[in-house]
Each structure stands twice: as C-alpha cells, then as structure tokens.
Design a protein around this motif. Structure first.
Motif, PDB file in Angstrom:
ATOM      1  N   ALA A   3       0.845  -1.197   0.000  1.00 48.72           N
ATOM      2  CA  ALA A   3       0.000   0.000   0.000  1.00 48.72           C
ATOM      3  C   ALA A   3       0.880   1.247   0.000  1.00 48.72           C
ATOM      4  N   ARG A   4       0.279   2.358  -0.371  1.00 44.48           N
ATOM      5  CA  ARG A   4       0.942   3.652  -0.386  1.00 44.48           C
ATOM      6  C   ARG A   4       0.112   4.649   0.416  1.00 44.48           C
ATOM      7  N   LEU A   5       0.809   5.600   1.043  1.00 44.37           N
ATOM      8  CA  LEU A   5       0.148   6.720   1.686  1.00 44.37           C
ATOM      9  C   LEU A   5       0.233   7.901   0.728  1.00 44.37           C
ATOM     10  N   VAL A   6      -0.912   8.351   0.240  1.00 47.98           N
ATOM     11  CA  VAL A   6      -0.968   9.491  -0.672  1.00 47.98           C
ATOM     12  C   VAL A   6      -1.551  10.669   0.096  1.00 47.98           C
ATOM     13  N   GLU A   7      -0.777  11.733   0.193  1.00 48.44           N
ATOM     14  CA  GLU A   7      -1.244  12.945   0.882  1.00 48.44           C
ATOM     15  C   GLU A   7      -1.467  14.043  -0.153  1.00 48.44           C
ATOM     16  N   ILE A   8      -2.637  14.655  -0.071  1.00 50.52           N
ATOM     17  CA  ILE A   8      -3.081  15.619  -1.082  1.00 50.52           C
ATOM     18  C   ILE A   8      -3.410  16.942  -0.402  1.00 50.52           C
ATOM     19  N   PRO A  23     -13.097   7.919  -3.680  1.00 50.31           N
ATOM     20  CA  PRO A  23     -13.714   6.598  -3.491  1.00 50.31           C
ATOM     21  C   PRO A  23     -13.489   5.638  -4.657  1.00 50.31           C
ATOM     22  N   ARG A  24     -13.107   6.166  -5.818  1.00 47.21           N
ATOM     23  CA  ARG A  24     -12.855   5.290  -6.960  1.00 47.21           C
ATOM     24  C   ARG A  24     -11.513   4.585  -6.852  1.00 47.21           C
ATOM     25  N   HIS A  25     -10.657   5.059  -5.919  1.00 50.57           N
ATOM     26  CA  HIS A  25      -9.297   4.532  -5.869  1.00 50.57           C
ATOM     27  C   HIS A  25      -8.859   4.057  -4.483  1.00 50.57           C
ATOM     28  N   CYS A  26      -9.588   4.436  -3.456  1.00 52.89           N
ATOM     29  CA  CYS A  26      -9.205   4.002  -2.113  1.00 52.89           C
ATOM     30  C   CYS A  26     -10.447   3.947  -1.225  1.00 52.89           C
ATOM     31  N   ARG A  27     -10.333   3.217  -0.118  1.00 51.96           N
ATOM     32  CA  ARG A  27     -11.456   3.074   0.806  1.00 51.96           C
ATOM     33  C   ARG A  27     -11.203   3.770   2.140  1.00 51.96           C
ATOM     34  N   ARG A  28      -9.971   4.209   2.354  1.00 51.53           N
ATOM     35  CA  ARG A  28      -9.654   4.859   3.632  1.00 51.53           C
ATOM     36  C   ARG A  28      -8.973   6.191   3.357  1.00 51.53           C
ATOM     37  N   ARG A  31      -9.492  13.715   6.354  1.00 49.44           N
ATOM     38  CA  ARG A  31      -9.379  15.120   5.973  1.00 49.44           C
ATOM     39  C   ARG A  31      -8.995  15.948   7.180  1.00 49.44           C
ATOM     40  N   GLU A  32      -8.142  16.944   6.954  1.00 49.03           N
ATOM     41  CA  GLU A  32      -7.815  17.903   8.011  1.00 49.03           C
ATOM     42  C   GLU A  32      -7.505  19.254   7.377  1.00 49.03           C
ATOM     43  N   THR A  33      -7.775  20.290   8.124  1.00 50.97           N
ATOM     44  CA  THR A  33      -7.508  21.649   7.644  1.00 50.97           C
ATOM     45  C   THR A  33      -6.097  22.060   8.032  1.00 50.97           C
ATOM     46  N   VAL A  34      -5.381  22.650   7.067  1.00 51.98           N
ATOM     47  CA  VAL A  34      -4.007  23.107   7.315  1.00 51.98           C
ATOM     48  C   VAL A  34      -3.945  24.602   7.023  1.00 51.98           C
ATOM     49  N   PRO A  35      -2.916  25.294   7.539  1.00 54.70           N
ATOM     50  CA  PRO A  35      -2.827  26.748   7.326  1.00 54.70           C
ATOM     51  C   PRO A  35      -2.782  27.105   5.841  1.00 54.70           C
ATOM     52  N   GLY A  36      -3.222  28.328   5.560  1.00 57.45           N
ATOM     53  CA  GLY A  36      -3.169  28.821   4.186  1.00 57.45           C
ATOM     54  C   GLY A  36      -4.414  28.530   3.377  1.00 57.45           C
ATOM     55  N   GLY A  37      -5.501  28.188   4.044  1.00 61.65           N
ATOM     56  CA  GLY A  37      -6.735  27.909   3.322  1.00 61.65           C
ATOM     57  C   GLY A  37      -6.703  26.607   2.554  1.00 61.65           C
ATOM     58  N   GLN A  38      -5.821  25.691   2.945  1.00 57.01           N
ATOM     59  CA  GLN A  38      -5.680  24.412   2.265  1.00 57.01           C
ATOM     60  C   GLN A  38      -6.344  23.286   3.068  1.00 57.01           C
ATOM     61  N   GLU A  39      -6.753  22.280   2.361  1.00 54.71           N
ATOM     62  CA  GLU A  39      -7.254  21.065   2.978  1.00 54.71           C
ATOM     63  C   GLU A  39      -6.279  19.927   2.659  1.00 54.71           C
ATOM     64  N   LYS A  40      -6.043  19.077   3.662  1.00 51.64           N
ATOM     65  CA  LYS A  40      -5.128  17.951   3.486  1.00 51.64           C
ATOM     66  C   LYS A  40      -5.921  16.650   3.585  1.00 51.64           C
ATOM     67  N   TYR A  41      -5.735  15.803   2.613  1.00 50.26           N
ATOM     68  CA  TYR A  41      -6.342  14.470   2.615  1.00 50.26           C
ATOM     69  C   TYR A  41      -5.231  13.427   2.674  1.00 50.26           C
ATOM     70  N   SER A  42      -5.326  12.522   3.636  1.00 50.61           N
ATOM     71  CA  SER A  42      -4.388  11.402   3.754  1.00 50.61           C
ATOM     72  C   SER A  42      -5.123  10.136   3.344  1.00 50.61           C
ATOM     73  N   CYS A  43      -4.610   9.451   2.341  1.00 51.27           N
ATOM     74  CA  CYS A  43      -5.303   8.303   1.762  1.00 51.27           C
ATOM     75  C   CYS A  43      -4.406   7.063   1.808  1.00 51.27           C
ATOM     76  N   ILE A  44      -4.969   5.953   2.211  1.00 53.70           N
ATOM     77  CA  ILE A  44      -4.275   4.667   2.098  1.00 53.70           C
ATOM     78  C   ILE A  44      -4.738   4.026   0.796  1.00 53.70           C
TER      79      ILE A  44
END
Length: 350
Positions: A3-8, A23-28, A31-44
């Motif tokens: 598996a890979r950890l993909v952070e977006i 959902p088309r590529h992973c099941r887990r 989401r978390e909010t980060v500074p600068g008006g960005q959103e971070k998604y961590s996907c397995i």
C-alpha cells in the motif's frame, strides 16, 4: 497487499471534486484543515491503484498552483488492506473488470511517477557518475584479467549503467522523448567511459588476452541472447516492483559492463579486431535488454501514451535484434565468432 500513503493538499473550494475522485481509488482517507486555506487528505491506497489515482488527480488539479500530492511507502497497515476479485475497485473509465492475468501481473507494480523518481537521479552526467563508471569498469577489467568471477560481480553491484538503461526502456514504453534522449545520452557517455576504464587497465597492467574470462566476452552465441533477454526481463520485473537497485543492477550489469570493459582492455593491448567482437556482444546485449524491458513493462501494465508509437519503437528494437542475430549467425557459420579465431588474432595469426 502493498500500500501507499498518498497525501493531497488543495484549496477548500475543490474538496467536493476530490471527494468524488477518492472513493474510486481508495477506501480509507482522512481530511484535516491546514494553514493557508488548504485542505489535506491522507489516503491509504493499494499499490496497484496508485497509478490511476495520481493520473486522475493530475488531470483534475494540475493547473492549480497550490495543489500538491506526494506518495510514501507504507511498511504495515492495520487492519490489513485486502483485495479480492469481488471487492476490487474499478477505474472511472473501466468497461470491464481486469482479467485474472492482468490482475496477477499488475497488482504489485509501483506507479509510473515512482519509476520516474527512482530513475531521475541516475540520468545526470556528473563527475560522480563518470568516476563511478570508470571504477566499475576497472574493477570488472581486473576481475576478468585475473579470472576472478567474484570481483566481476563486485563491479556489477556498483551498477552505474542501471538508471540510463532502465530509462531508455521506460521512455520507449511510455513514449517520453525527453526522458529517452536524456537516458540515451547518459548511457552513451557512460559506455564510453566504461571502455576508457578498460583501456587504462589494458595499457598499464600486464594482460593475458587469452584468459577465459576475457575470451568469453569476444564470442557471441545464441545463449548470450537468451541471457541478455532474461537479464532485461528480470531486471525490469524487479525494478517495477520496487526491488533493491543493487539486485536489479546485478541483473543488468552482467550483460553490459563486462563486455565494455573487455572492449577497452583489447583496445589497450592493441587488438582492435577482438575489441570489436566484445563491442558486438555489448550491442546485442543492449538491444536485448531493451526489447525484454519494453515487453516486461507492458506486461506489468505500464500504460503507453500512444500504443502506435510504443509498438513502432518495439518493432525497431526487434528488427535491430534480428539484424544483429543474423550477423552473429553469419560469424558462427564462417568461423569468425569462435574462440579459436579470436586466439589467432591475438597471437598474430590473422
């Protein structure tokens, strides 16, 4: 299952579109909010799905200056990431589920971006690269000169030509001309310096050109073609699954470095005809490695940008291989490819 950890990272306004893609590529994913008006998604993401996820992310968000995605390897995941034919995730444009053969071969291949990253560093012509090539060639030449196979293997482990060789095969498979030119240029320069290393040994060290380790590099037999094809296929198979570069280097170097070092040695002892035979072996090996490499990349499910271009390049490589094999057959028929003929040239018998 690997598996890979993909952070977006992307703007909050694009979250809706991203959550349609994930959902088309992973099941887990989280989401978390980060500074600068960005959103971070961590996907397995299962390794087999990383390629298509990255492709869809690039197509959707690459024009956004604040979009970033990176991939990291996971050593373990709990609960385990399991995948079966019944639960696998179909791609967004999938017209049918993959066959059992496609599923078997492509399930553990790392993504194309990861392949690029693994190769990129070795495609730069730097003083370190040139010195490594020369040292590798010198070690191989000294090993062949003394008949010490273990020393020759030591030169293979250094594997300076690994990256450029893999780069040429990868570029041909995906139709990346810039990568192909860069890899081919680096490989050509590396081959010239490998020959130079052999020349230094041939010029400054007492050489017995009749030693078997050297003589074997002046004769091309059908078994040599089979060996080079096997080296290329095994090397790409290991490389595309993230295996140790040292392991891959041994597979590839066995077909490339020793013939180049032998070419230099024979040039250094003023035996250009025999040197040409060693260079002929290198040419056949290089073509075989690329033919097998392209085929194995395709078998592994690496997606070409244009099948017509990839097929054409593969056809050219196969044609060159057939031409060289015909020359090899002609040399054997007329006795020019025999060990005894090489000995007569070395001993001055013509």
């Amino acid at each position: 299952m690997p598996a890979r950890l993909v952070e977006i990272f992307l703007p909050e306004a694009e979250v809706t579109q991203l959550e349609e893609i994930l959902p088309r590529h992973c099941r887990r994913y989280w989401r978390e909010t980060v500074p600068g008006g960005q959103e971070k998604y961590s996907c397995i993401v299962q390794q087999r799905y990383a390629e298509r996820l990255l492709n869809e992310l690039e197509a959707a968000f690459e024009s956004m200056p604040t979009f970033t995605a990176y991939v990291a390897q996971l050593e373990a995941v709990l609960p385990p990431v399991e995948e079966t034919a019944e639960t696998e995730l179909l791609g967004p444009n999938a017209l049918r589920p993959p066959t059992a053969i496609e599923r078997f071969f492509s399930r553990e291949r790392i993504s194309t971006d990861e392949l690029y990253d693994d190769i990129e560093e070795s495609l730069h012509i730097t003083p370190s690269y040139l010195l490594t090539v020369i040292l590798s060639s010198i070690i191989a030449a000294l090993g062949m000169r003394s008949g010490q196979t273990a020393v020759v293997i030591g030169a293979m482990i250094i594997a300076p030509l690994l990256g450029p060789t893999m780069g040429v095969a990868l570029a041909a498979t995906v139709g990346n001309w810039n990568l192909g030119r860069k890899a081919a240029g680096t490989l050509l320069v590396g081959a010239l310096f490998a020959v130079l290393g052999g020349i230094l040994v041939g010029h400054f060290v007492v050489i017995d050109p009749l030693v078997s380790e050297l003589q074997n590099r002046t004769v091309v037999q059908p078994a040599d073609i089979a060996l080079a094809l096997a080296c290329g296929a095994a090397g790409v198979l290991a490389f595309s699954r993230g295996a140790s570069l040292t392991l891959v280097g041994v597979m590839i170097a066995v077909a490339l470095v020793p013939p180049l070092a032998a070419t230099g040695i024979f040039l250094g002892v003023d035996q250009p005809v025999v040197a040409a035979s060693a260079l002929f072996l290198f040419a056949i090996n290089l073509v075989c490695v690329n033919v097998a490499g392209i085929v194995m990349f395709l078998v592994q499910g690496l997606p070409p940008k244009n099948w017509r271009i990839t097929s054409g390049i593969l056809a050219v490589w196969v044609f060159i291989l057939m031409l060289l094999a015909s020359m090899m057959a002609g040399r054997l028929v007329f006795g020019l490819g025999a060990l005894e003929t090489g000995r007569r040239y070395i001993m001055g018998g013509g």
